[in-house]
Design a protein around this motif. Structure first.
Motif, PDB file in Angstrom:
ATOM      1  N   UNK A  12     -11.681  -1.813   2.160  1.00 29.89           N
ATOM      2  CA  UNK A  12     -10.226  -1.876   1.998  1.00 29.89           C
ATOM      3  C   UNK A  12      -9.586  -2.622   3.151  1.00 29.89           C
ATOM      4  N   UNK A  13      -8.575  -3.410   2.824  1.00 30.34           N
ATOM      5  CA  UNK A  13      -7.762  -4.086   3.834  1.00 30.34           C
ATOM      6  C   UNK A  13      -6.319  -4.081   3.367  1.00 30.34           C
ATOM      7  N   UNK A  14      -5.447  -3.465   4.179  1.00 31.25           N
ATOM      8  CA  UNK A  14      -4.023  -3.507   3.896  1.00 31.25           C
ATOM      9  C   UNK A  14      -3.319  -4.157   5.082  1.00 31.25           C
TER      10      UNK A  14
ATOM     11  N   UNK B 131     -10.774  -3.970  -1.919  1.00 32.40           N
ATOM     12  CA  UNK B 131      -9.346  -3.840  -2.206  1.00 32.40           C
ATOM     13  C   UNK B 131      -8.550  -4.571  -1.138  1.00 32.40           C
ATOM     14  N   UNK B 132      -7.661  -5.440  -1.570  1.00 26.28           N
ATOM     15  CA  UNK B 132      -6.781  -6.175  -0.662  1.00 26.28           C
ATOM     16  C   UNK B 132      -5.343  -5.908  -1.076  1.00 26.28           C
ATOM     17  N   UNK B 133      -4.515  -5.491  -0.122  1.00 27.40           N
ATOM     18  CA  UNK B 133      -3.099  -5.288  -0.442  1.00 27.40           C
ATOM     19  C   UNK B 133      -2.238  -5.941   0.626  1.00 27.40           C
ATOM     20  N   UNK B 134      -1.037  -6.315   0.221  1.00 26.02           N
ATOM     21  CA  UNK B 134      -0.168  -7.049   1.139  1.00 26.02           C
ATOM     22  C   UNK B 134      -0.439  -8.535   1.054  1.00 26.02           C
ATOM     23  N   UNK B 135       0.125  -9.317   1.956  1.00 22.27           N
ATOM     24  CA  UNK B 135      -0.020 -10.775   1.903  1.00 22.27           C
ATOM     25  C   UNK B 135      -1.488 -11.173   1.841  1.00 22.27           C
ATOM     26  N   UNK B 136      -1.874 -12.156   1.001  1.00 23.46           N
ATOM     27  CA  UNK B 136      -1.004 -12.979   0.153  1.00 23.46           C
ATOM     28  C   UNK B 136      -0.964 -12.528  -1.309  1.00 23.46           C
ATOM     29  N   UNK B 137      -1.345 -11.287  -1.592  1.00 24.66           N
ATOM     30  CA  UNK B 137      -1.458 -10.834  -2.984  1.00 24.66           C
ATOM     31  C   UNK B 137      -0.093 -10.896  -3.675  1.00 24.66           C
ATOM     32  N   UNK B 138      -0.105 -11.529  -4.862  1.00 22.81           N
ATOM     33  CA  UNK B 138       1.117 -11.658  -5.670  1.00 22.81           C
ATOM     34  C   UNK B 138       2.256 -12.267  -4.867  1.00 22.81           C
ATOM     35  N   UNK B 139       1.933 -13.339  -4.138  1.00 26.64           N
ATOM     36  CA  UNK B 139       2.878 -13.950  -3.195  1.00 26.64           C
ATOM     37  C   UNK B 139       4.133 -14.495  -3.876  1.00 26.64           C
TER      38      UNK B 139
ATOM     39  N   UNK C 219      -5.061  -7.768 -10.528  1.00 28.63           N
ATOM     40  CA  UNK C 219      -4.032  -7.977  -9.515  1.00 28.63           C
ATOM     41  C   UNK C 219      -2.746  -7.376 -10.062  1.00 28.63           C
ATOM     42  N   UNK C 220      -2.266  -6.330  -9.398  1.00 33.92           N
ATOM     43  CA  UNK C 220      -1.094  -5.615  -9.881  1.00 33.92           C
ATOM     44  C   UNK C 220      -0.193  -5.274  -8.706  1.00 33.92           C
ATOM     45  N   UNK C 221       1.058  -5.661  -8.818  1.00 30.51           N
ATOM     46  CA  UNK C 221       2.012  -5.484  -7.720  1.00 30.51           C
ATOM     47  C   UNK C 221       1.409  -6.114  -6.459  1.00 30.51           C
ATOM     48  N   UNK C 222       1.276  -5.322  -5.371  1.00 29.82           N
ATOM     49  CA  UNK C 222       0.729  -5.938  -4.148  1.00 29.82           C
ATOM     50  C   UNK C 222      -0.745  -5.586  -3.943  1.00 29.82           C
ATOM     51  N   UNK C 223      -1.425  -5.215  -5.039  1.00 32.85           N
ATOM     52  CA  UNK C 223      -2.841  -4.846  -4.984  1.00 32.85           C
ATOM     53  C   UNK C 223      -3.704  -5.850  -5.736  1.00 32.85           C
ATOM     54  N   UNK C 224      -4.849  -6.192  -5.138  1.00 35.54           N
ATOM     55  CA  UNK C 224      -5.862  -6.986  -5.832  1.00 35.54           C
ATOM     56  C   UNK C 224      -7.218  -6.334  -5.582  1.00 35.54           C
TER      57      UNK C 224
ATOM     58  N   UNK D 264       0.781   7.307   1.606  1.00 34.91           N
ATOM     59  CA  UNK D 264      -0.633   7.235   1.266  1.00 34.91           C
ATOM     60  C   UNK D 264      -0.939   7.850  -0.100  1.00 34.91           C
ATOM     61  N   UNK D 265      -0.328   8.977  -0.414  1.00 29.46           N
ATOM     62  CA  UNK D 265      -0.625   9.633  -1.697  1.00 29.46           C
ATOM     63  C   UNK D 265      -0.300   8.731  -2.885  1.00 29.46           C
ATOM     64  N   UNK D 266       0.870   8.105  -2.857  1.00 29.68           N
ATOM     65  CA  UNK D 266       1.266   7.221  -3.965  1.00 29.68           C
ATOM     66  C   UNK D 266       0.359   5.993  -4.025  1.00 29.68           C
ATOM     67  N   UNK D 267       0.053   5.448  -2.855  1.00 27.49           N
ATOM     68  CA  UNK D 267      -0.797   4.251  -2.785  1.00 27.49           C
ATOM     69  C   UNK D 267      -2.186   4.549  -3.356  1.00 27.49           C
ATOM     70  N   UNK D 268      -2.755   5.682  -2.986  1.00 25.60           N
ATOM     71  CA  UNK D 268      -4.082   6.057  -3.484  1.00 25.60           C
ATOM     72  C   UNK D 268      -4.029   6.338  -4.984  1.00 25.60           C
ATOM     73  N   UNK D 269      -2.921   6.937  -5.453  1.00 30.13           N
ATOM     74  CA  UNK D 269      -2.757   7.167  -6.891  1.00 30.13           C
ATOM     75  C   UNK D 269      -2.713   5.844  -7.651  1.00 30.13           C
ATOM     76  N   UNK D 270      -2.067   4.827  -7.065  1.00 21.73           N
ATOM     77  CA  UNK D 270      -2.024   3.503  -7.693  1.00 21.73           C
ATOM     78  C   UNK D 270      -3.428   2.909  -7.802  1.00 21.73           C
ATOM     79  N   UNK D 271      -4.243   3.089  -6.752  1.00 21.61           N
ATOM     80  CA  UNK D 271      -5.621   2.578  -6.781  1.00 21.61           C
ATOM     81  C   UNK D 271      -6.446   3.353  -7.801  1.00 21.61           C
ATOM     82  N   UNK D 272      -6.246   4.683  -7.835  1.00 23.90           N
ATOM     83  CA  UNK D 272      -7.013   5.530  -8.757  1.00 23.90           C
ATOM     84  C   UNK D 272      -6.730   5.204 -10.216  1.00 23.90           C
ATOM     85  N   UNK D 273      -5.582   4.595 -10.479  1.00 20.94           N
ATOM     86  CA  UNK D 273      -5.267   4.187 -11.851  1.00 20.94           C
ATOM     87  C   UNK D 273      -6.048   2.933 -12.246  1.00 20.94           C
ATOM     88  N   UNK D 274      -6.672   2.273 -11.248  1.00 22.68           N
ATOM     89  CA  UNK D 274      -7.371   1.011 -11.501  1.00 22.68           C
ATOM     90  C   UNK D 274      -8.883   1.116 -11.375  1.00 22.68           C
TER      91      UNK D 274
END
Length: 628
Positions: free
Chosen positions: A275-277, A305-313, A348-353, A189-199
């Motif tokens: 949010x939806x993961x 925020x949407x992460x996981x399928x189908x982001x960056x499929x 849209x970056x990695x598995x995040x949109x 969770x910490x890394x995931x939230x840090x990735x969102x906070x960068x956006x």
């Protein structure tokens, strides 16, 4: 001097005797009321031990006890006995009345309607006390509870196996350990939230309230608390056994719920972020109805925020075990629906949109006027956007309040948190809540500061120590109770009865708090034993002519932890009725004066739920109820 027996001396003696008698009566009354006032206001509720099984009976003053001191005996006014509520069968230990899996099977599976609220009929209501499982212990204090829970409190290992790779929860002897994993990121969770906070800005107070759809064990919401972001995490009672129960056991806000056919129980423009993961919600289907509902509850300028399928499929499809065609079709459908809602895709970056809702609908209204065949249409302004209690999802865009220019934020711009707590909420500043002015809002805030200070100093001193974490306010009003606790290590679920004279739940959210609509003639959407403290301000006078208040009290007992506390405010006659019922509920109660003194008709009833656990039938023997 007059002679003995003269009328003058007789009158003088008589006057002296009358004066002495009068002074004695006055002195006696003063002493009586002083002692009475000292008894009612002196002392405090017991400081409940954190150890399971310790009786909630230790007092801080010798004068305090929990016997009935207000004329309430063990019988009613007609001489009949007070009803003693028996323990329910252990099969009801995790009973959720309105999300009962057995009752759910009677309803259609189409659009997951069977997982929505379906409450029992009157003749199905239980008139007994929900038992805690054997070995139940008080939860760990926050913040340790974020990472640990007692296995005996939620005795389920299914997710430790099913979600072992994603590290939702791990079994460690007597404890359950929550390492911060989830469906969202292998880094936790910490890394995931840090990735969102960068956006998007998670650290400056502009994002305070969030909605997590299909939340698992709510680790996303749990770790966002470090950033002062308060998240409502929801998931249905389904095959992922007890995920919401785990979340609440951790001291994290969560509620049973699903995206199906009815609106989410929140006003329009409630959340700064949704949010939806991998939440498995078919966002592009059902005429985009689920995405439309997210749009309704998002604030102007809010993020989805949407992460996981189908982001960056194209990059990840091989690991998702789905075809490229299927993933592309799903992403195209979501992208198209978002455009029709006038959302802007930020990144849209990695598995995040991440998408952003517009700050107003000036351009959106013009677009739909020029393209009348484009769906969804814009809803009529006659359709109230805040009506959400058992209201069907609308397949139209909820219009934002009008603005004077394209640069204005519809409905008014919110202050950043924590200034948001005491700033005049836009709904009040704009006159959208007719009965509340800026002045009356300030007065209400001061009133609740005074009341909560009275609670802490005279009624429940442990409120200041972190003894209570999960708090329910059954009739939240303007959110003053939650605001007065904002600096304490607690969170408050602010319930708004649809029967309230004024719907002010939108104001509560604008202050940076969370809540939900709730009719207290029905059960709340949570598991048993998930709240540490319940506050009920004039709830019983509101409902005494609508339903049997006995069932409201039994519902409070269901959701309250053993050794949890209850604060109830109401007219003294109503409180006497309530206190009579509680005598059969294994609660220890004391009636206290209003914070302004004994001559105010409103009183405060303070109760502590006794520690007890249920019976377990093994072979032909039965383990006795354990009670302190």
């Amino acid at each position: 001097m007059g002679k003995p027996g003269s009328p003058k001396l007789a009158n003088l003696d008589h006057a002296r005797r009358r004066r002495i008698i009068w002074l004695s009566v006055v002195a006696g009354l003063c002493c009586f009321f002083y002692v009475l006032g000292s008894w009612q206001n002196g002392g405090s509720l017991p400081a409940v031990s954190g150890k399971s099984g310790d009786a909630a009976c230790a007092t801080t003053t010798a004068a305090l006890d929990f016997e009935a001191h207000h004329g309430l005996e063990s019988s009613t006014t007609d001489g009949s006995q007070v009803e003693q509520f028996p323990p329910c069968d252990m099969k009801y230990s995790e009973y959720t009345p309105c999300e009962d899996p057995v009752r759910a099977l009677k309803f259609p599976r189409d659009r997951l309607e069977y997982r929505e609220r379906h409450c029992p009929e009157k003749d199905e209501l239980l008139r007994c006390l929900i038992p805690a499982p054997p070995g139940y212990k008080n939860p760990f204090p926050w913040p340790k509870s974020r990472d640990y829970a007692w296995y005996a409190n939620t005795p389920h290992k299914e997710l430790t196996v099913e979600k072992a790779i994603q590290k939702w929860v791990q079994y460690r002897g007597e404890k359950l350990y929550f390492p911060g994993g989830g469906t969202f990121s292998a880094g936790g969770a910490d890394k995931y939230i840090a990735d969102i906070a960068a956006l998007i800005p998670l650290d400056n107070g502009s994002i305070r309230t969030a909605l997590d759809t299909g939340c698992g064990v709510a680790s996303w919401g749990a770790y966002l608390l470090k950033k002062n972001i308060l998240t409502v995490s929801f998931a249905p009672r389904d095959t992922h056994v007890s995920q919401i129960q785990f979340a609440l056991e951790r001291g994290v806000p969560a509620i049973l719920g699903t995206m199906a056919t009815i609106r989410q129980p929140y006003p329009a423009r409630s959340f700064d972020m949704a949010h939806c993961s991998r939440c498995l919600i078919p966002w592009g289907k059902m005429e985009a109805g689920y995405l439309i509902e997210v749009d309704r509850v998002l604030r102007p300028g809010g993020y989805w925020i949407l992460s996981g399928p189908p982001v960056n499929w194209k990059k990840y499809y091989k690991g998702w075990e789905r075809t490229e065609e299927d993933l592309k079709a799903e992403q195209d459908t979501i992208e198209d629906a978002a455009r029709r809602l006038c959302w802007r895709k930020l990144i849209e970056k990695d598995n995040l949109a991440i998408w952003q809702k517009p700050i107003n609908h000036v351009d959106c209204i013009q677009y739909h006027k020029k393209n009348p065949d484009v769906l969804p249409r814009v809803c009529s302004k006659l359709e109230h956007p805040d009506h959400a209690w058992y209201r069907k999802i609308e397949t139209c865009i909820t219009p934002l309040p009008d603005v004077k220019s394209k640069s204005d934020v519809a409905g008014g711009e919110l202050a950043k948190f924590p200034a948001r707590v005491n700033a005049i909420p836009p709904r009040i500043a704009s006159g959208s809540v007719p009965s509340v002015t800026a002045q009356s809002f300030r007065e209400d805030a001061k009133l609740w500061e005074k009341r909560v200070n009275y609670y802490k100093t005279h009624l429940i001193p442990p409120l200041t120590t972190g003894r209570y974490r999960n708090i329910m306010d059954m009739n939240a009003g303007l959110g003053g109770f939650a605001a007065a606790l904002v600096k304490d290590p607690v969170w408050v679920m602010n319930a708004m009865p649809p029967e309230a004279k004024e719907d002010t739940l939108g104001v509560v959210f604008e202050r940076g708090f969370i809540g939900t609509y709730q009719n207290w003639c029905e059960a709340f959407s949570t598991y048993p034993r998930t709240y540490d403290l319940i506050h009920a301000d004039n709830v019983f006078s509101m409902y005494q002519d609508r339903c049997d208040i006995t069932y409201i009290l039994l519902e409070m007992d269901r959701i309250l932890r053993p050794e949890g506390a209850v604060l109830m405010r109401d007219e003294v006659d109503v409180m006497n009725k309530v206190m009579l019922i509680t005598q059969g509920m294994r609660w220890n109660c004391r009636l206290a004066d209003h914070e302004d003194g004994p001559f105010v008709k409103e009183k405060v009833l303070v109760c502590v739920k006794s520690y007890w656990v249920g019976e377990v039938k093994v072979a032909n023997t039965t383990a006795a109820v354990v009670e302190d």
